[in-house]
Motif scaffolding. Structure first.
Motif, short mmCIF file in Angstrom:
data_model
loop_
_atom_site.label_atom_id
_atom_site.label_comp_id
_atom_site.label_asym_id
_atom_site.label_seq_id
_atom_site.Cartn_x
_atom_site.Cartn_y
_atom_site.Cartn_z
N ASP A 34 0.84 -1.20 0.00
CA ASP A 34 0.00 0.00 0.00
C ASP A 34 0.88 1.25 0.00
OD1 ASP A 34 -2.30 1.52 0.04
OD2 ASP A 34 -2.80 1.11 2.12
N ILE A 35 0.30 2.35 -0.46
CA ILE A 35 0.94 3.66 -0.40
C ILE A 35 -0.07 4.63 0.18
CG2 ILE A 35 1.98 5.58 -1.68
CD1 ILE A 35 2.79 3.55 -3.84
N LYS A 36 0.34 5.34 1.23
CA LYS A 36 -0.50 6.37 1.85
C LYS A 36 0.11 7.72 1.51
CE LYS A 36 -3.00 3.36 4.09
NZ LYS A 36 -4.34 3.07 3.70
N TYR A 37 -0.75 8.67 1.14
CA TYR A 37 -0.31 9.98 0.68
C TYR A 37 -0.93 11.06 1.56
CZ TYR A 37 0.02 13.99 -2.51
OH TYR A 37 0.27 15.21 -3.08
N GLN A 38 -0.17 12.11 1.85
CA GLN A 38 -0.69 13.18 2.69
C GLN A 38 -0.08 14.51 2.29
OE1 GLN A 38 -0.67 12.38 6.90
NE2 GLN A 38 -0.35 14.52 7.37
N VAL A 39 -0.87 15.57 2.41
CA VAL A 39 -0.40 16.93 2.18
C VAL A 39 -0.71 17.75 3.42
CG1 VAL A 39 -0.59 19.00 0.76
CG2 VAL A 39 -0.85 16.76 -0.29
N ALA A 40 0.29 18.49 3.91
CA ALA A 40 0.08 19.38 5.05
C ALA A 40 0.46 20.79 4.62
CB ALA A 40 0.93 18.94 6.23
N ILE A 41 -0.29 21.75 5.09
CA ILE A 41 -0.04 23.16 4.76
C ILE A 41 0.02 23.95 6.07
CG2 ILE A 41 -0.86 25.19 3.52
CD1 ILE A 41 -2.55 23.24 1.82
N THR A 42 1.02 24.80 6.18
CA THR A 42 1.14 25.67 7.34
C THR A 42 1.64 27.03 6.89
OG1 THR A 42 2.03 25.84 9.58
CG2 THR A 42 3.51 25.02 7.89
N CYS A 43 1.55 28.01 7.76
CA CYS A 43 2.06 29.35 7.47
C CYS A 43 3.18 29.67 8.45
CB CYS A 43 0.95 30.39 7.61
SG CYS A 43 -0.31 30.26 6.36
N ASN A 44 4.27 30.25 7.94
CA ASN A 44 5.34 30.66 8.82
C ASN A 44 5.05 32.07 9.34
OD1 ASN A 44 6.01 32.36 6.73
ND2 ASN A 44 7.89 31.32 6.18
N GLN A 49 2.81 30.40 2.88
CA GLN A 49 2.33 29.03 2.98
C GLN A 49 3.47 28.06 2.71
OE1 GLN A 49 -1.00 28.62 0.32
NE2 GLN A 49 -2.45 29.19 1.91
N ILE A 50 3.57 27.05 3.56
CA ILE A 50 4.58 26.02 3.41
C ILE A 50 3.85 24.69 3.24
CG2 ILE A 50 6.50 24.80 4.50
CD1 ILE A 50 7.04 27.40 6.07
N TYR A 51 4.20 23.97 2.18
CA TYR A 51 3.57 22.69 1.89
C TYR A 51 4.52 21.55 2.25
CZ TYR A 51 0.04 25.18 -0.80
OH TYR A 51 -0.98 26.01 -1.18
N CYS A 52 3.95 20.46 2.68
CA CYS A 52 4.70 19.25 2.97
C CYS A 52 3.96 18.10 2.29
CB CYS A 52 4.81 19.03 4.47
SG CYS A 52 5.61 17.47 4.88
N PHE A 53 4.59 17.50 1.31
CA PHE A 53 4.01 16.36 0.61
C PHE A 53 4.71 15.11 1.12
CE2 PHE A 53 3.63 20.04 -2.12
CZ PHE A 53 2.32 19.96 -2.54
N SER A 54 3.94 14.16 1.62
CA SER A 54 4.56 12.96 2.17
C SER A 54 3.81 11.71 1.72
CB SER A 54 4.62 13.02 3.70
OG SER A 54 3.33 13.14 4.23
N ALA A 55 4.55 10.62 1.75
CA ALA A 55 3.98 9.32 1.40
C ALA A 55 4.67 8.25 2.23
CB ALA A 55 4.17 9.03 -0.08
N MET A 56 3.90 7.22 2.54
CA MET A 56 4.43 6.08 3.26
C MET A 56 4.15 4.85 2.41
SD MET A 56 3.45 4.57 7.02
CE MET A 56 1.83 4.02 6.53
N VAL A 57 5.19 4.09 2.15
CA VAL A 57 5.05 2.87 1.35
C VAL A 57 5.19 1.68 2.29
CG1 VAL A 57 6.02 1.51 -0.53
CG2 VAL A 57 6.05 4.02 -0.66
N LEU A 58 4.21 0.81 2.27
CA LEU A 58 4.26 -0.44 3.03
C LEU A 58 4.54 -1.55 2.04
CD1 LEU A 58 3.80 -1.99 5.70
CD2 LEU A 58 1.38 -2.11 5.10
N TYR A 59 5.59 -2.33 2.31
CA TYR A 59 5.97 -3.37 1.36
C TYR A 59 6.55 -4.58 2.09
CZ TYR A 59 10.76 -1.60 1.92
OH TYR A 59 11.97 -1.21 2.43
N ARG A 60 6.63 -5.68 1.37
CA ARG A 60 7.21 -6.91 1.89
C ARG A 60 8.72 -6.88 1.63
NH1 ARG A 60 2.40 -8.35 -0.35
NH2 ARG A 60 0.94 -9.38 1.04
N ALA A 61 9.46 -7.26 2.66
CA ALA A 61 10.94 -7.28 2.52
C ALA A 61 11.40 -8.53 1.82
CB ALA A 61 11.58 -7.19 3.89
#
Length: 61
Positions: A34-44, A49-61
């Motif tokens: 599976d792959i989970k995707y997320q976007v976070a936005i904040t202001c300094n 505006q500061i964006y953070c694009f992240s993803a988590m990959v779950l896989y078999r070793a």
């Protein structure tokens, strides 16, 4: 065979895409769970505006 997680965090959407594609080229598609995707936005303090694009990959070793 165990499970593993790989986390990616980039400031730009295109950079996340490149990093994910490079990683996915290294594993067999049967390993991918599976792959989970997320976007976070904040202001300094300057209210930029500061964006953070992240993803988590779950896989078999």
């Amino acid at each position: 065979m165990g499970f593993k997680v790989k986390v990616f965090d980039e400031e730009h959407e295109e950079d996340l895409e490149v990093a994910l594609n490079r990683f996915l080229e290294k594993i067999d598609e049967r390993q991918l769970i599976d792959i989970k995707y997320q976007v976070a936005i904040t202001c300094n303090a300057g209210e930029e505006q500061i964006y953070c694009f992240s993803a988590m990959v779950l896989y078999r070793a």
